[in-house]
Design an enzyme around this catalytic site. Structure first.
Site, PDB file in Angstrom:
ATOM      1  N   ASP A 134      -8.293  18.960 -13.513  1.00 23.20           N
ATOM      2  CA  ASP A 134      -8.609  17.610 -13.986  1.00 23.20           C
ATOM      3  C   ASP A 134      -8.319  17.603 -15.482  1.00 23.20           C
ATOM      4  OD1 ASP A 134      -9.888  15.383 -15.107  1.00 23.20           O
ATOM      5  OD2 ASP A 134     -11.469  15.361 -13.588  1.00 23.20           O
ATOM      6  N   LYS A 174      -9.539   6.683 -18.804  1.00 26.20           N
ATOM      7  CA  LYS A 174      -9.864   7.231 -20.121  1.00 26.20           C
ATOM      8  C   LYS A 174      -8.620   7.192 -21.013  1.00 26.20           C
ATOM      9  CE  LYS A 174     -13.602   7.946 -17.725  1.00 26.20           C
ATOM     10  NZ  LYS A 174     -13.913   9.188 -17.040  1.00 26.20           N
ATOM     11  N   ARG A 214       0.850  -1.200   0.000  1.00 22.93           N
ATOM     12  CA  ARG A 214       0.000   0.000   0.000  1.00 22.93           C
ATOM     13  C   ARG A 214       0.885   1.248   0.000  1.00 22.93           C
ATOM     14  NH1 ARG A 214      -1.371   1.804   4.574  1.00 22.93           N
ATOM     15  NH2 ARG A 214      -1.971  -0.193   5.462  1.00 22.93           N
TER      16      ARG A 214
HETATM   17  C1  LIG Z   1     -14.317   9.552 -15.663  1.00 22.67           C
HETATM   18  C2  LIG Z   1     -13.907  10.847 -15.092  1.00 22.67           C
HETATM   19  C3  LIG Z   1     -13.602  11.001 -13.734  1.00 22.67           C
HETATM   20  C4  LIG Z   1     -13.755   9.876 -12.736  1.00 22.67           C
HETATM   21  O1  LIG Z   1     -12.836   8.862 -12.946  1.00 22.67           O
HETATM   22  P1  LIG Z   1     -13.102   7.327 -12.596  1.00 22.67           P
HETATM   23  O2  LIG Z   1     -11.862   6.661 -13.080  1.00 22.67           O
HETATM   24  O3  LIG Z   1     -14.345   6.916 -13.328  1.00 22.67           O
HETATM   25  O4  LIG Z   1     -13.294   7.251 -11.122  1.00 22.67           O
HETATM   26  C5  LIG Z   1     -13.157  12.237 -13.291  1.00 22.67           C
HETATM   27  N1  LIG Z   1     -13.044  13.286 -14.135  1.00 22.67           N
HETATM   28  C6  LIG Z   1     -13.354  13.187 -15.442  1.00 22.67           C
HETATM   29  C7  LIG Z   1     -13.234  14.386 -16.313  1.00 22.67           C
HETATM   30  C8  LIG Z   1     -13.797  11.978 -15.966  1.00 22.67           C
HETATM   31  O5  LIG Z   1     -14.111  11.895 -17.267  1.00 22.67           O
END
Ligand SMILES: *Cc1c(COP(=O)(O)O)cnc(C)c1O
Length: 380
Positions: free
Chosen positions: A171, A196, A47
């Site tokens: 983000d 993604k 961890r």
């Molecule tokens: C999918 C997504 C998230 C969340 O991520 P997960 O891997 O599904 O927990 C956060 N920000 C954006 C812009 C996303 O497209």
């Protein structure tokens, strides 16, 4: 210093095996031997640290030009670990068009811990300035928003934030470090849903955070280790492998998206297209300046009276599914799927109509994608 594409393929060697393996091994060991009780070991418990994960973390730190990276079991876990560096009584300014899951963490979790939030249009720097309070600590936003692809200037927000002693948190899921490096533009922390584009194959849920300096990195590391939502060695390896082809995938996403936008522009059924590559908007202006491409997500509105459900159910190659950023093209209706949690009023306010379609453009032959969209439009 090597170039970006070289860095994608070759991360920092871990120098931890004698086999000559070209790739870092997947270390499925939860614990590590101490040569002696007093030994200073690099790894003691998985961890806290794992060589496979560490490879990925060092690599993304390099790609984002940060001090240190962290890999989490999801993008949401990364967001949680980053927001958990703040304290009760702190106030954060957030973009009003952020990922639904981020809103949920904020509203259903962090508000319970007495962290305050104000949502603003981050494209408008005056709105940010006006929202600043004595206890404001950070601005959090997505440089390309979902699903309407509104673009915020990372440099502009960072400048306002710095002048007011606030952190800037971006983000960067929609762009990936191939198209934008927010830390270079003045941000302090970058977050990814590595689910993604970074992994790129719809086969893993993962998250990344990268900090620009040691102080912030230490706080995020504390949360990663203490809360414990770390990425498994196998999943770290999947993200690592995905990253090796990031630039070649992104180049195809970009060229396919461009041609699909041109196709959509030629169709009378489409009345509006949201894509920052289209000139003539503030979104385009900012994106052209701060990003190396306009991304692989295209949203558009069907004319009133056309059945949007029938359209998205009618594509054959392009699959009806949420998520984005992978090799295969995905289509969805935000008001029914990704953004169904918003009330009808909130959806309208956010510009998410029943005619709005979001397309994550994959890397297939673009003519096949266009034929598929065309046959589904023809049947409306
Ligand atoms: C999918 C997504 C998230 C969340 O991520 P997960 O891997 O599904 O927990 C956060 N920000 C954006 C812009 C996303 O497209």
């Amino acid at each position: 210093m090597t170039g970006f594409n070289t860095k994608l393929v070759h991360g920092e060697p871990q120098n931890d095996n004698n086999t000559g393996a070209v790739n870092v091994p997947v270390y499925n060991s939860s614990t590590y031997i101490y040569p002696s009780v007093d030994a200073k070991v690099k790894y003691d418990y998985a961890r806290s640290g794992n060589p496979t994960r560490n490879y990925l973390e060092e690599q993304v730190a390099q790609l984002e030009n940060g001090y240190r990276g962290f890999a989490f079991s999801s993008g949401s876990a990364a967001i949680h670990a980053v927001l958990a560096i703040f304290k009760p009584g702190d106030h954060l300014i957030i973009g009003k068009e952020i990922y639904g899951g981020t809103f949920r963490i904020i509203n259903e979790f962090f508000k319970r811990w007495q962290i305050e939030f104000t949502a603003v249009d981050t494209q408008n720097l005056d709105e940010i300035r006006q929202a600043i309070k004595p206890n404001t600590k950070a601005v959090y936003f997505e440089s390309f928003t979902n699903p309407l692809l509104h673009v915020t200037s990372v440099a502009g927000v960072s400048k306002v934030a710095k002048a007011n002693n606030l952190l800037t948190i971006v983000d960067n899921t929609f762009l990936s470090p191939y198209l934008q490096r927010p830390l270079d533009l003045g941000a302090d922390i970058v977050i990814h849903s590595a689910t993604k584009y970074l992994s790129g194959h719809s086969d893993v849920i993962a998250g990344i955070a990268v900090a620009k300096d040691k102080d912030i990195a230490d706080k995020i590391y504390f949360n990663q280790n203490a809360i414990g939502s770390t990425l498994s060695p196998e999943d770290s390896n999947l993200v690592r492998r995905g990253i090796q082809t990031l630039s070649v995938r992104m180049d195809r996403h970009l060229s396919n998206a461009k041609k699909i936008v041109e196709f959509l522009q030629s169709r009378p059924e489409i009345i509006k297209i949201y894509y920052p590559g289209i000139a003539g908007s503030k979104d385009h202006e900012i994106a052209a300046k701060e990003a190396d491409g306009f991304g692989g997500i295209v949203s558009f509105e069907l004319a009133d009276g056309l059945d949007s459900t029938k359209f998205v159910e009618g594509t054959k190659l392009i699959q009806l599914a949420v998520s984005l950023g992978a090799v295969e093209s995905l289509i969805e209706l935000p008001y029914k799927m990704t953004h169904a949690e918003l009330s009808p009023e909130e959806q309208l306010k956010a510009g998410i109509t029943h005619q709005l379609v979001r397309l994550s453009v994959g890397i297939e032959d673009v003519n096949d994608l266009i034929d598929d969209l065309a046959q589904s439009l023809d049947r409306l």
